[in-house]
Design an enzyme around this catalytic site. Structure first.
Site, PDB file in Angstrom:
ATOM      1  N   GLU A  98     -12.806   5.998  -2.373  1.00 41.11           N
ATOM      2  CA  GLU A  98     -12.504   6.548  -3.693  1.00 41.11           C
ATOM      3  C   GLU A  98     -11.674   5.597  -4.544  1.00 41.11           C
ATOM      4  O   GLU A  98     -10.922   4.775  -4.042  1.00 41.11           O
ATOM      5  CB  GLU A  98     -11.741   7.867  -3.514  1.00 41.11           C
ATOM      6  CG  GLU A  98     -12.628   8.936  -2.903  1.00 41.11           C
ATOM      7  CD  GLU A  98     -11.915  10.245  -2.614  1.00 41.11           C
ATOM      8  OE1 GLU A  98     -12.524  11.290  -2.860  1.00 41.11           O
ATOM      9  OE2 GLU A  98     -10.771  10.242  -2.148  1.00 41.11           O
ATOM     10  N   CYS A 111      -6.342   2.936  -9.585  1.00 41.90           N
ATOM     11  CA  CYS A 111      -5.876   2.932  -8.198  1.00 41.90           C
ATOM     12  C   CYS A 111      -7.097   2.694  -7.318  1.00 41.90           C
ATOM     13  O   CYS A 111      -8.029   3.508  -7.323  1.00 41.90           O
ATOM     14  CB  CYS A 111      -5.239   4.298  -7.918  1.00 41.90           C
ATOM     15  SG  CYS A 111      -4.729   4.509  -6.218  1.00 41.90           S
ATOM     16  N   CYS A 118      -8.300   4.733   7.111  1.00 38.24           N
ATOM     17  CA  CYS A 118      -7.095   3.937   7.368  1.00 38.24           C
ATOM     18  C   CYS A 118      -6.706   4.112   8.829  1.00 38.24           C
ATOM     19  O   CYS A 118      -6.891   5.184   9.400  1.00 38.24           O
ATOM     20  CB  CYS A 118      -5.945   4.400   6.470  1.00 38.24           C
ATOM     21  SG  CYS A 118      -4.496   3.324   6.584  1.00 38.24           S
ATOM     22  N   CYS A 122      -0.156   7.453   9.184  1.00 38.49           N
ATOM     23  CA  CYS A 122       1.054   8.068   8.617  1.00 38.49           C
ATOM     24  C   CYS A 122       0.858   9.586   8.617  1.00 38.49           C
ATOM     25  O   CYS A 122      -0.192  10.077   8.196  1.00 38.49           O
ATOM     26  CB  CYS A 122       1.312   7.545   7.206  1.00 38.49           C
ATOM     27  SG  CYS A 122       1.584   5.768   7.182  1.00 38.49           S
ATOM     28  N   CYS A 125      -0.286  11.680   5.341  1.00 38.45           N
ATOM     29  CA  CYS A 125      -1.328  11.130   4.476  1.00 38.45           C
ATOM     30  C   CYS A 125      -2.701  11.639   4.866  1.00 38.45           C
ATOM     31  O   CYS A 125      -3.087  11.586   6.044  1.00 38.45           O
ATOM     32  CB  CYS A 125      -1.298   9.606   4.533  1.00 38.45           C
ATOM     33  SG  CYS A 125      -2.579   8.847   3.513  1.00 38.45           S
ATOM     34  N   GLU A 172      -5.029   0.370   4.147  1.00 40.34           N
ATOM     35  CA  GLU A 172      -3.825  -0.471   4.171  1.00 40.34           C
ATOM     36  C   GLU A 172      -4.272  -1.871   3.745  1.00 40.34           C
ATOM     37  O   GLU A 172      -4.926  -2.585   4.518  1.00 40.34           O
ATOM     38  CB  GLU A 172      -3.229  -0.472   5.584  1.00 40.34           C
ATOM     39  CG  GLU A 172      -2.190  -1.527   5.845  1.00 40.34           C
ATOM     40  CD  GLU A 172      -1.069  -1.604   4.809  1.00 40.34           C
ATOM     41  OE1 GLU A 172      -0.417  -0.588   4.529  1.00 40.34           O
ATOM     42  OE2 GLU A 172      -0.860  -2.714   4.256  1.00 40.34           O
ATOM     43  N   SER A 203       0.449  -2.106  -2.435  1.00 42.86           N
ATOM     44  CA  SER A 203       1.349  -1.205  -1.713  1.00 42.86           C
ATOM     45  C   SER A 203       1.046  -1.285  -0.223  1.00 42.86           C
ATOM     46  O   SER A 203      -0.105  -1.189   0.195  1.00 42.86           O
ATOM     47  CB  SER A 203       1.142   0.231  -2.208  1.00 42.86           C
ATOM     48  OG  SER A 203       1.954   1.121  -1.462  1.00 42.86           O
ATOM     49  N   SER A 225       5.957   1.380   1.273  1.00 47.81           N
ATOM     50  CA  SER A 225       6.094   2.797   1.620  1.00 47.81           C
ATOM     51  C   SER A 225       7.239   2.958   2.599  1.00 47.81           C
ATOM     52  O   SER A 225       7.065   2.781   3.798  1.00 47.81           O
ATOM     53  CB  SER A 225       4.781   3.286   2.235  1.00 47.81           C
ATOM     54  OG  SER A 225       3.775   3.256   1.265  1.00 47.81           O
ATOM     55  N   LEU A 226       8.391   3.297   2.084  1.00 51.69           N
ATOM     56  CA  LEU A 226       9.585   3.386   2.943  1.00 51.69           C
ATOM     57  C   LEU A 226       9.701   4.791   3.552  1.00 51.69           C
ATOM     58  O   LEU A 226       9.723   4.950   4.756  1.00 51.69           O
ATOM     59  CB  LEU A 226      10.830   3.014   2.119  1.00 51.69           C
ATOM     60  CG  LEU A 226      12.123   2.857   2.898  1.00 51.69           C
ATOM     61  CD1 LEU A 226      12.028   1.760   3.946  1.00 51.69           C
ATOM     62  CD2 LEU A 226      13.294   2.567   1.951  1.00 51.69           C
ATOM     63  N   HIS A 227       9.820   5.779   2.718  1.00 52.43           N
ATOM     64  CA  HIS A 227       9.753   7.197   3.098  1.00 52.43           C
ATOM     65  C   HIS A 227      10.886   7.746   3.966  1.00 52.43           C
ATOM     66  O   HIS A 227      10.936   8.952   4.221  1.00 52.43           O
ATOM     67  CB  HIS A 227       8.412   7.541   3.761  1.00 52.43           C
ATOM     68  CG  HIS A 227       7.221   7.195   2.924  1.00 52.43           C
ATOM     69  ND1 HIS A 227       7.151   7.429   1.570  1.00 52.43           N
ATOM     70  CD2 HIS A 227       6.038   6.594   3.239  1.00 52.43           C
ATOM     71  CE1 HIS A 227       5.995   7.011   1.105  1.00 52.43           C
ATOM     72  NE2 HIS A 227       5.308   6.487   2.084  1.00 52.43           N
ATOM     73  N   ASN A 302       1.936  15.490  -1.870  1.00 49.86           N
ATOM     74  CA  ASN A 302       0.696  16.160  -2.279  1.00 49.86           C
ATOM     75  C   ASN A 302       0.028  16.744  -1.049  1.00 49.86           C
ATOM     76  O   ASN A 302      -0.388  16.008  -0.159  1.00 49.86           O
ATOM     77  CB  ASN A 302      -0.242  15.167  -2.967  1.00 49.86           C
ATOM     78  CG  ASN A 302       0.360  14.684  -4.264  1.00 49.86           C
ATOM     79  OD1 ASN A 302       0.729  15.474  -5.124  1.00 49.86           O
ATOM     80  ND2 ASN A 302       0.515  13.377  -4.387  1.00 49.86           N
ATOM     81  N   CYS A 345      -1.696  10.876  -4.997  1.00 54.12           N
ATOM     82  CA  CYS A 345      -1.342   9.979  -3.882  1.00 54.12           C
ATOM     83  C   CYS A 345      -1.546  10.678  -2.552  1.00 54.12           C
ATOM     84  O   CYS A 345      -1.073  11.785  -2.351  1.00 54.12           O
ATOM     85  CB  CYS A 345       0.134   9.615  -3.905  1.00 54.12           C
ATOM     86  SG  CYS A 345       0.644   8.794  -5.368  1.00 54.12           S
TER      87      CYS A 345
HETATM   88  N1  SAH Z   1      -1.509   2.018   2.785  1.00 50.72           N
HETATM   89  C1  SAH Z   1      -0.721   1.708   1.647  1.00 50.72           C
HETATM   90  C2  SAH Z   1      -1.292   2.242   0.336  1.00 50.72           C
HETATM   91  C3  SAH Z   1      -1.768   3.676   0.343  1.00 50.72           C
HETATM   92  S1  SAH Z   1      -1.098   5.052  -0.351  1.00 50.72           S
HETATM   93  C4  SAH Z   1       0.684   2.201   1.823  1.00 50.72           C
HETATM   94  O1  SAH Z   1       0.951   2.870   2.815  1.00 50.72           O
HETATM   95  O2  SAH Z   1       1.546   1.870   1.012  1.00 50.72           O
HETATM   96  C5  SAH Z   1      -0.071   4.913  -1.694  1.00 50.72           C
HETATM   97  C6  SAH Z   1       1.222   5.733  -1.515  1.00 50.72           C
HETATM   98  O3  SAH Z   1       0.988   7.157  -1.382  1.00 50.72           O
HETATM   99  C7  SAH Z   1       1.977   5.324  -0.269  1.00 50.72           C
HETATM  100  O4  SAH Z   1       3.328   5.186  -0.546  1.00 50.72           O
HETATM  101  C8  SAH Z   1       1.740   6.499   0.639  1.00 50.72           C
HETATM  102  O5  SAH Z   1       2.710   6.586   1.645  1.00 50.72           O
HETATM  103  C9  SAH Z   1       1.784   7.653  -0.332  1.00 50.72           C
HETATM  104  N2  SAH Z   1       1.224   8.895   0.206  1.00 50.72           N
HETATM  105  C10 SAH Z   1       0.382   9.042   1.249  1.00 50.72           C
HETATM  106  N3  SAH Z   1       0.102  10.338   1.457  1.00 50.72           N
HETATM  107  C11 SAH Z   1       0.788  11.039   0.517  1.00 50.72           C
HETATM  108  C12 SAH Z   1       0.865  12.427   0.194  1.00 50.72           C
HETATM  109  N4  SAH Z   1       0.176  13.337   0.877  1.00 50.72           N
HETATM  110  N5  SAH Z   1       1.638  12.774  -0.852  1.00 50.72           N
HETATM  111  C13 SAH Z   1       2.295  11.852  -1.573  1.00 50.72           C
HETATM  112  N6  SAH Z   1       2.239  10.531  -1.318  1.00 50.72           N
HETATM  113  C14 SAH Z   1       1.490  10.122  -0.282  1.00 50.72           C
END
Ligand code: SAH
Length: 371
Positions: A98, A111, A118, A122, A125, A172, A203, A225-227, A302, A345
């Site tokens: 997508e 985007c 992937c 995570c 995701c 990724e 990213s 993506s720190l989180h 999301n 996202c």
């Molecule tokens: N693989 C890369 C790029 C993909 S996603 C990465 O991990 O950075 C882009 C961003 O959306 C990342 O920061 C990811 O962690 C975040 N993301 C993934 N799932 C999400 C969700 N369900 N809600 C909000 N953000 C999310």
């Protein structure tokens, strides 16, 4: 230079300028032909070689034999109530990936995906739940931007509709290094989309060795993506952290900025209710990044079917941001766009059949293929 064994014609869309020059050289032409071709392909959005009328006839005839312009095929288009658009693109063999266009007052962001599915797993995701099928080719990555320009009705001489490109779709990007680097080179070429290096953002979930390699190869903005503010929590949310911890990751980020003369790294932080959104997390995060060239981008979670997580309430997200700002950090809250079409996202799921279920363990990125 040739295409694949089944198709001797090469796809011009995947070739950075140097490769295109080498290719036209093989056809006995001068390097300026490569620039002409790029101008036709990207500035005018022309896919039909026969219509590239200022190319010498002989050269065009030779080109038609040896090359083609193949763009991704659209399976489905959806338009959200806020104008966000999502396209499902065919990856062949029942696979799909997508891309999403997000219009805003002062910019238009595309985007794009780098892989079908992937492998990073995570936990929050949606793409991760799909498993991993394959890497996209450079042509498929560049083709997304080419196609979006066409679908959005962009014409030569118009202002740009796509002003920003973010590699934040499925996949990724640093796990598909070989295809992503030439794609970024193409995006940054003056002859292509006129997009500055600060407006192309890669990213990553934190593939540390590849961040060092990236610093040597291209010059684009970096998002990470720190989180989570500590290793214990991050390892649960972003399993690659078990292989490359936060300290290693941050070292790689500062190295990237030094090499690239960059201003700051954007750290993405998904807001998960009761998981990583408490005041103590904000305090720990501020301590971690205080005085560093960092920006925090808070992403409201999301949801997708089957997830165990909930989005933090808006007030909690705002308090979290305020706490960070009080401690001197720059923090913004990402607006959620296109959620009525699952284009936000982490909601990009594409269509991944025939997938490989991947779990942490082995050498390269700490991944082990299970089935
Ligand atoms: N693989 C890369 C790029 C993909 S996603 C990465 O991990 O950075 C882009 C961003 O959306 C990342 O920061 C990811 O962690 C975040 N993301 C993934 N799932 C999400 C969700 N369900 N809600 C909000 N953000 C999310």
């Amino acid at each position: 230079m040739t295409g694949s064994p089944n198709n001797p014609r090469i796809n011009l869309l995947g070739l950075p300028k140097a490769d295109l020059e080498a290719f036209v050289g093989e056809l006995g032409s001068k390097p300026f032909r490569a620039r002409q071709l790029m101008s036709w392909l990207y500035k005018r959005g022309e896919a039909d070689i026969a219509k590239m009328t200022d190319l010498a006839k002989d050269f065009r005839a030779e080109l038609v034999q040896r090359a083609e312009v193949v763009v991704p095929e659209i399976v489905k288009t959806q338009i959200a109530s806020d104008g966000t658009r999502k396209w499902l693109l065919s990856g062949g063999n029942g696979q799909a990936y997508e891309m999403v266009y997000i219009p805003e007052e002062d910019r238009g962001t595309l985007c794009i995906s780098s892989q079908v599915g992937c492998a990073l797993d995570c936990s929050f995701c949606s793409t991760a739940q799909q498993g991993f099928n394959r890497n996209l080719t450079t042509a498929e990555i560049v083709g997304q931007v080419w196609l979006a320009n066409r679908e959005l009705g962009w014409k030569v001489g118009d202002d740009r509709i796509i002003t920003n490109i973010v590699l934040m779709g499925m996949g990724e990007p640093l796990a598909n290094f070989r295809a992503v680097i030439p794609a970024i080179r193409i995006f940054l070429d003056d002859l292509v989309f006129d997009i500055s290096r600060r407006r192309v953002t890669l990213s990553t979930s934190g593939l540390v060795p590849q961040i060092y390699k990236l610093a040597e190869e291209v010059n684009c903005a970096l998002a990470v993506s720190l989180h989570a503010p500590n290793d214990e929590l991050r390892s649960q949310l972003v399993p690659i952290n078990r292989k490359h911890n936060i300290a290693e990751l941050l070292d790689a980020c500062w190295h990237y900025l030094d090499e690239q003369n960059g201003r700051s790294v954007t750290f993405e932080y998904v807001m998960l209710d009761g998981v990583n959104d408490q005041r103590r997390h904000a305090i720990e995060l501020a301590r971690l990044l205080h005085g560093k060239p960092a920006k925090l981008n808070l992403i409201p979670f999301n949801p997708f079917p089957g997830t165990q997580y909930r989005r933090s309430p808006q007030a909690v997200i705002e308090n979290f941001r305020d706490e960070l700002m009080k401690k001197g950090l720059i923090a913004t809250i990402r607006r959620t766009r296109g959620d009525d079409i699952d284009a936000a996202c982490g909601q990009l799921a594409g269509q991944v059949t025939d997938r490989t279920i991947v779990r942490l363990g082995s050498k390269t990125f700490g991944l082990q293929v299970r089935a």
